[in-house]
Write a protein that holds these residues in place. Structure first.
Motif: not given
Length: 264
Positions: A215-236
């Protein structure tokens, strides 16, 4: 910071663009402004050393920054600008006027951020090399205050948009979420693979077990986002600062260039 390696054992070329506090004169603890908030326990003007900065340029409360009210310090990443400016200066701001170093830090940080993105993009398109060479040359400008960072960003952004589309391909069934307001969104288990999330507001979003591969995440605001168990492999174009700002755990899958935060 030790050089990172990818699964094949090669040194990751972005290692030098990661903060190495042990090789820096504590520039971020002096040059930057702190505003009393949920991220900082006190007000500190630019150019004034943080009271927690020791004489050896180490943080005296490093192991307890979050419990002491300095969460912002655990999120910040200079992209290696601090140690590079310290290397160039040779002596600390305590031994010479530090104004030039302080002014240069935010500029070089932004240029190094661009190099972080471009170095990743090079993995997908070798034609990105001239852009890397140009930003590298600009980063060596003697007086960084003369650099038009906005202009440099504009040129690089066009390249990154092209690379993003190339990697993600045509995604007709996925809604374009660029700049979307997804604050607090319930996206647990969502299939967001190769989604366009550039600049999306994902503050406190529930992304547990979500698929964010490429997923293209450039500039995305991830403050306090719950990414437990999430798959960020190869995130752009994901950065350490974004990861530090999120809430993950040992089951969160990260790109090899990034480090699992100690506070997860």
């Amino acid at each position: 910071m030790p050089s990172r390696t990818d699964p094949s054992g090669r040194t990751d070329p972005r290692s030098r663009l990661s903060a190495d506090c042990g090789s820096c004169f504590g520039l971020c603890c002096v040059a930057l402004t702190f505003a009393r908030s949920a991220d900082f326990a006190l007000d500190k003007p630019a150019g004034e050393p943080c009271p927690n900065l020791s004489t050896d340029f180490r943080c005296s409360i490093h192991a307890n920054l979050r419990t002491k009210g300095f969460q912002g310090c655990t999120v910040y990443d200079c992209f290696g600008a601090g140690q590079e400016l310290s290397r160039r200066a040779g002596t600390s701001w305590r031994d010479q006027p530090g104004q030039a170093m302080f002014a240069a830090l935010p500029v070089l940080r932004q240029l190094h951020e661009l190099l972080w993105y471009l170095t990743e993009a090079l993995e997908y398109d070798r034609n990105v090399q001239p852009a890397i060479d140009r930003v590298e040359a600009v980063s060596r400008t003697a007086d960084l205050s003369t650099v038009d960072v906005a202009a440099e960003r504009a040129v690089v952004n066009e390249l990154l948009l092209t690379i993003s589309k190339k990697v993600r391909g045509n995604q007709p069934k996925k809604k374009d979420r660029r700049g979307a307001d997804l604050i607090g969104a319930r996206l647990r288990g969502a299939d967001l693979a190769k989604a366009n999330l550039r600049g999306a507001y994902l503050i406190a979003a529930d992304l547990r077990e979500a698929n964010l591969r490429q997923a293209d995440l450039i500039g995305a605001d991830l403050r306090d986002a719950d990414v437990r168990g999430a798959d960020l492999t190869g995130a752009l174009f994901l950065t350490q600062s974004q990861v530090n700002a999120a809430r993950g755990d040992e089951s969160t899958k990260l790109p090899t260039a990034l480090t699992r935060p100690s506070h997860w």
